[in-house]
Design a protein around this motif. Structure first.
Motif: not given
Length: 91
Positions: A20, A24, A62-63, A65-70
């Motif tokens: 995760l 970043v 973050l925008v 990769c955010g969906h993948w991270m969550i």
């Protein structure tokens, strides 16, 4: 619950945290290196010139990769919750 189960959970947690944090951290590293290179070429040493592009790059990462991270966090958490009965000896 035995030691191998605890170590397995710890290893999975550390692996998930590293996965995760990677987008970043890598984005910040690449943008910081590029800005430092530009600053050393132009001999322009301004602190905000280093900070603002990194902040923008991290926000974009973050925008993107955010969906993948969550979804990775949810998968790890639901895996832990499904393992609770087995860890407590109830299954």
């Amino acid at each position: 619950m035995n030691t191998s189960a605890v170590l397995d959970i710890l290893l999975q947690g550390l692996e998930t945290a590293a996965k995760l944090a990677a987008p970043v951290l890598l984005t910040s590293l690449v943008v910081g290196l590029a800005v430092s290179l530009v600053q050393s070429i132009t001999q322009l040493q301004e602190v905000t010139l280093s900070f603002v592009p990194k902040a923008v790059g991290v926000a974009i990462a973050l925008v993107v990769c955010g969906h993948w991270m969550i979804s990775e966090m949810v998968a790890f958490t639901s895996d832990l919750f499904t393992r609770i009965p087995g860890l407590l000896g109830m299954a």
